[in-house]
Scaffold this motif. Structure first.
Motif, PDB file in Angstrom:
ATOM      1  N   THR A  43      52.630 -13.972  33.681  1.00  0.00           N
ATOM      2  CA  THR A  43      51.462 -14.454  32.911  1.00  0.00           C
ATOM      3  C   THR A  43      50.637 -13.331  32.294  1.00  0.00           C
ATOM      4  O   THR A  43      50.240 -13.426  31.136  1.00  0.00           O
ATOM      5  N   PRO A  44      50.378 -12.238  33.047  1.00  0.00           N
ATOM      6  CA  PRO A  44      49.467 -11.223  32.490  1.00  0.00           C
ATOM      7  C   PRO A  44      50.056 -10.408  31.344  1.00  0.00           C
ATOM      8  O   PRO A  44      49.339  -9.646  30.693  1.00  0.00           O
ATOM      9  N   ARG A  69      56.588  -5.702  44.865  1.00  0.00           N
ATOM     10  CA  ARG A  69      57.792  -6.129  45.564  1.00  0.00           C
ATOM     11  C   ARG A  69      58.552  -4.895  46.053  1.00  0.00           C
ATOM     12  O   ARG A  69      58.495  -3.827  45.449  1.00  0.00           O
ATOM     13  N   GLY A 126      47.299 -13.746  39.514  1.00  0.00           N
ATOM     14  CA  GLY A 126      47.966 -14.936  39.003  1.00  0.00           C
ATOM     15  C   GLY A 126      47.904 -16.025  40.067  1.00  0.00           C
ATOM     16  O   GLY A 126      47.314 -15.846  41.137  1.00  0.00           O
ATOM     17  N   LEU A 127      48.514 -17.150  39.764  1.00  0.00           N
ATOM     18  CA  LEU A 127      48.608 -18.253  40.721  1.00  0.00           C
ATOM     19  C   LEU A 127      50.044 -18.762  40.714  1.00  0.00           C
ATOM     20  O   LEU A 127      50.584 -19.112  39.658  1.00  0.00           O
ATOM     21  N   GLY A 128      50.660 -18.782  41.878  1.00  0.00           N
ATOM     22  CA  GLY A 128      52.014 -19.333  41.955  1.00  0.00           C
ATOM     23  C   GLY A 128      51.973 -20.849  42.001  1.00  0.00           C
ATOM     24  O   GLY A 128      50.959 -21.441  42.394  1.00  0.00           O
ATOM     25  N   HIS A 132      50.216 -19.612  45.953  1.00  0.00           N
ATOM     26  CA  HIS A 132      50.000 -18.214  46.384  1.00  0.00           C
ATOM     27  C   HIS A 132      49.283 -17.435  45.291  1.00  0.00           C
ATOM     28  O   HIS A 132      49.280 -17.811  44.115  1.00  0.00           O
ATOM     29  N   THR A 133      48.710 -16.298  45.701  1.00  0.00           N
ATOM     30  CA  THR A 133      48.177 -15.340  44.748  1.00  0.00           C
ATOM     31  C   THR A 133      48.430 -13.946  45.289  1.00  0.00           C
ATOM     32  O   THR A 133      48.588 -13.795  46.513  1.00  0.00           O
ATOM     33  N   ALA A 134      48.515 -12.962  44.435  1.00  0.00           N
ATOM     34  CA  ALA A 134      49.024 -11.646  44.832  1.00  0.00           C
ATOM     35  C   ALA A 134      50.311 -11.902  45.608  1.00  0.00           C
ATOM     36  O   ALA A 134      51.155 -12.683  45.156  1.00  0.00           O
ATOM     37  N   ARG A 162      57.216  -7.518  50.535  1.00  0.00           N
ATOM     38  CA  ARG A 162      56.122  -7.176  49.633  1.00  0.00           C
ATOM     39  C   ARG A 162      55.064  -6.359  50.357  1.00  0.00           C
ATOM     40  O   ARG A 162      55.019  -6.375  51.595  1.00  0.00           O
TER      41      ARG A 162
HETATM   42  C1  6PG Z   1      54.001 -11.457  42.147  1.00  0.00           C
HETATM   43  C2  6PG Z   1      52.644 -11.777  41.596  1.00  0.00           C
HETATM   44  C3  6PG Z   1      52.319 -13.210  41.857  1.00  0.00           C
HETATM   45  C4  6PG Z   1      52.151 -13.871  40.508  1.00  0.00           C
HETATM   46  C5  6PG Z   1      52.317 -15.361  40.628  1.00  0.00           C
HETATM   47  C6  6PG Z   1      52.337 -16.001  39.233  1.00  0.00           C
HETATM   48  O1  6PG Z   1      54.256 -10.303  42.503  1.00  0.00           O
HETATM   49  O2  6PG Z   1      54.837 -12.375  42.140  1.00  0.00           O
HETATM   50  O3  6PG Z   1      51.688 -10.937  41.989  1.00  0.00           O
HETATM   51  O4  6PG Z   1      51.190 -13.440  42.647  1.00  0.00           O
HETATM   52  O5  6PG Z   1      50.869 -13.543  39.995  1.00  0.00           O
HETATM   53  O6  6PG Z   1      53.550 -15.619  41.279  1.00  0.00           O
HETATM   54  O7  6PG Z   1      53.456 -15.489  38.554  1.00  0.00           O
HETATM   55  P1  6PG Z   1      53.729 -15.873  37.004  1.00  0.00           P
HETATM   56  O8  6PG Z   1      52.605 -15.256  36.230  1.00  0.00           O
HETATM   57  O9  6PG Z   1      55.051 -15.230  36.703  1.00  0.00           O
HETATM   58  O10 6PG Z   1      53.732 -17.372  36.925  1.00  0.00           O
END
Ligand code: 6PG
Length: 227
Positions: A43-44, A69, A126-128, A132-134, A162
């Motif tokens: 996303t970013p 990762r 981001g948001l999975g 999840h986040t981070a 991670r």
């Molecule tokens: C990671 C990211 C993870 C990511 C979310 C959203 O290392 O996977 O830090 O927290 O921000 O999974 O991922 P997308 O932006 O690809 O949907």
């Protein structure tokens, strides 16, 4: 917790880039430095590409990551690889602090603990689709760390090992910005905004609802009917 809704990911990236420039200018004017932790995932990328074109005094910016990762440097799965390709290879930050996970779990986390400032000016997240986040994943012990700044974590394949910034460290940042786009994130975003509070189910709640200064930048597809 503030929510800003945008018609498209491109409009979201443009607005967040504008705010990033303003936040950097404020921090640099006040303290001579701007410290930011970049988000991973995909996303970013649009935001990072926007930032290349903006007028930022990168010689005053120190760049960190929110998580990484356990893959070799340069691996396409690495959050560092994406950020360098989209942004860092095109600007000249004062300092860049990759998480260097290939050294080994605890060693990388312990080293990074000492590289981090007491608090970051800005943490991008981001948001999975699982909430999840981070690299703070549902049911993982990393989510419940209350004293350390960085810990090892366990996520899904293809890169399950991670390291991640912890909830208390993220939450004391000057600002936390979530970037959330796509209909696949709508259920998780709804739980973050309105769901029963259960961090093991929706880890992002631990930041979105408790950090000192949080804004969620979301597009209409992710917002669905939840805002
Ligand atoms: C990671 C990211 C993870 C990511 C979310 C959203 O290392 O996977 O830090 O927290 O921000 O999974 O991922 P997308 O932006 O690809 O949907």
């Amino acid at each position: 917790m503030r929510v800003q809704i945008f018609d498209s990911p491109a409009q979201l990236a443009g607005d967040v880039a504008r705010r990033f420039v303003a936040a950097a200018r404020r921090a640099i004017a006040a303290r001579g430095e701007f410290t930011v932790a970049l988000a991973g995932g995909s996303t970013p990328r649009a935001l990072y590409q926007q930032l290349v074109k903006r007028h930022i005094d990168w010689s005053r910016v120190s760049v960190y990551w929110g998580d990484e990762r356990f893959v070799a440097r340069g691996d396409v799965l690495s959050n560092e690889t994406m950020a360098r390709a989209a942004l860092l290879d095109h600007v000249a930050p004062r300092q860049v602090f990759p998480m260097l996970c290939a050294q080994g779990a605890e060693e990388s986390a312990a080293r990074y603990e000492h590289e981090l400032p007491e608090r970051l000016d800005l943490v991008l997240l981001g948001l999975g689709s699982d909430g999840h986040t981070a690299s703070l994943f549902p049911g993982d012990a990393a989510l419940h760390e209350r004293t350390r700044r960085v810990v090892t974590a366990h996520g899904p394949e293809p890169a399950p090992r991670r390291i991640t910034l912890t909830v208390p460290y993220i939450n004391r940042a000057g600002a936390v910005w979530f970037l959330v786009t796509g209909a696949d994130k709508a259920p998780a975003l709804d739980r973050v905004l309105h769901g029963v509070e259960n961090f093991d189910v929706t880890p992002a709640q631990a930041v979105a609802r408790h950090a000192r200064n949080v804004t969620l930048f979301v597009d209409r597809a992710a917002a669905g009917g939840s805002t």
